[in-house]
Design an enzyme around this catalytic site. Structure first.
Site, PDB file in Angstrom:
ATOM      1  N   SER A   1       0.824  -1.218   0.000  1.00  0.00           N
ATOM      2  CA  SER A   1       0.000   0.000   0.000  1.00  0.00           C
ATOM      3  C   SER A   1       0.857   1.267   0.000  1.00  0.00           C
ATOM      4  CB  SER A   1      -0.921   0.016   1.223  1.00  0.00           C
ATOM      5  OG  SER A   1      -1.583   1.268   1.303  1.00  0.00           O
ATOM      6  N   LEU A   2       0.482   2.196  -0.874  1.00  0.00           N
ATOM      7  CA  LEU A   2       1.175   3.492  -0.934  1.00  0.00           C
ATOM      8  C   LEU A   2       0.562   4.514   0.026  1.00  0.00           C
ATOM      9  CD1 LEU A   2       1.914   4.387  -4.684  1.00  0.00           C
ATOM     10  CD2 LEU A   2       3.559   3.873  -2.893  1.00  0.00           C
ATOM     11  N   SER A   3      -0.543   4.158   0.668  1.00  0.00           N
ATOM     12  CA  SER A   3      -1.242   5.120   1.530  1.00  0.00           C
ATOM     13  C   SER A   3      -0.338   5.759   2.596  1.00  0.00           C
ATOM     14  CB  SER A   3      -2.456   4.469   2.191  1.00  0.00           C
ATOM     15  OG  SER A   3      -3.431   4.164   1.215  1.00  0.00           O
TER      16      SER A   3
ATOM     17  N   LYS B   1     -13.888  -3.177   2.470  1.00  0.00           N
ATOM     18  CA  LYS B   1     -14.745  -2.027   2.155  1.00  0.00           C
ATOM     19  C   LYS B   1     -16.226  -2.265   2.449  1.00  0.00           C
ATOM     20  CE  LYS B   1     -11.605   0.034  -1.224  1.00  0.00           C
ATOM     21  NZ  LYS B   1     -11.470   0.651  -2.543  1.00  0.00           N
TER      22      LYS B   1
END
Length: 275
Positions: free
Chosen positions: A17-19, A68
């Site tokens: 994840s780049l978050s 989600k």
């Protein structure tokens, strides 16, 4: 003395994840040195226990697959945007402990397209019919004046997309994946397929393509995006989506606006280049 504030991204798998890169870049730019942002490997089974274990230092969470939908029953309320696609990618904790869910993927898509000058289209095509396709359909409900054709692989997915079209008030047409080359003549094409799935279409890009929104960011550029750009078409990529939806998350979690879009994008580009 500033109290420490926490946020994180949850999902499984989560290692890539780049978050954290994007959110930390925002905190640095905004001078929020008492804020931290981490990543946690959490699946559906572990999610309720994780949420219950959070203390008052937590400001918010970003959620990726497969959480989600799983998060919704654990929240006190969700926004109309999240309800429209039954998917939450953002949770904000109020001072009273209230947990509110939102979906920043949809306005993130709209903002990424607007940045490239796409505000209204007469028709559009979607490649694929997974979770991202329903968000794409929701984004198109506000910017597409005419029909949206979804190119899908199975009858079950076709039924799902018809259902989403009905719920979102979009004039949806369904076509078989075998005809996907026809999608490329639409003024706006949104590719929501997994890595490699649309590679075979690269040879079919028309002479004068419109806009391609390819939601992948790794590997980048995809073969389809490369061929599209070579023909002079406008390309919006997965990093654009990631940054725009993260901007909205930062604003909601920190209460600071506007979030530093350019610094966040730069951090994302550097992180991808280093991989």
């Amino acid at each position: 003395m500033s109290t420490h504030r926490r946020a994180a991204v949850l999902g499984s798998p989560i290692a890539h994840s780049l978050s954290p890169v994007l959110h930390r870049a925002a905190y640095a730019e905004l001078g929020l040195d008492h804020w931290s942002y981490d990543r946690f490997e959490v699946d559906e089974q572990a999610l309720p226990g994780f949420i219950e274990g959070l203390d008052g230092s937590w400001a918010g969470l970003s959620l990726t697959m497969p959480l989600k939908r799983a998060i919704i029953p654990l929240l006190d309320g969700i926004s109309d945007t999240a309800a429209s696609v039954e998917a939450v990618n953002t949770v904000v904790f109020g001072e009273d402990g209230r947990r509110t869910g939102d979906n920043t993927d949809i306005p993130g898509m709209v903002a990424a397209l607007r940045e490239r000058g796409v505000e209204k289209v007469e028709s559009a095509a979607i490649l694929g019919a997974g979770a991202t396709a329903s968000s794409a359909l929701a984004a198109l409900s506000g910017i597409c004046a005419g029909p949206v054709t979804a190119y899908v692989r199975s009858a079950a997915r076709a039924d799902e997309m018809r259902g989403w079209g009905e719920r979102l008030g979009v004039d949806i047409r369904i076509a078989a994946w075998a005809e996907a080359e026809r999608a490329l003549t639409a003024p706006l094409v949104i590719a929501t397929t997994p890595a490699g799935a649309a590679d075979a279409l690269a040879g079919a890009v028309p002479e004068r393509p419109g806009t391609l929104f390819d939601v992948l960011y790794e590997p980048w550029p995809t073969r389809l995006a490369s061929a599209w750009a070579e023909r002079g078409g406008a390309v919006v990529g997965g990093l654009d989506l990631l940054v725009h939806q993260a901007v909205l998350q930062v604003e909601q979690m920190t209460g600071r606006s506007p979030a530093p879009l350019a610094a966040m994008r730069r951090a994302g580009e550097q992180a991808l280049a280093a991989r």
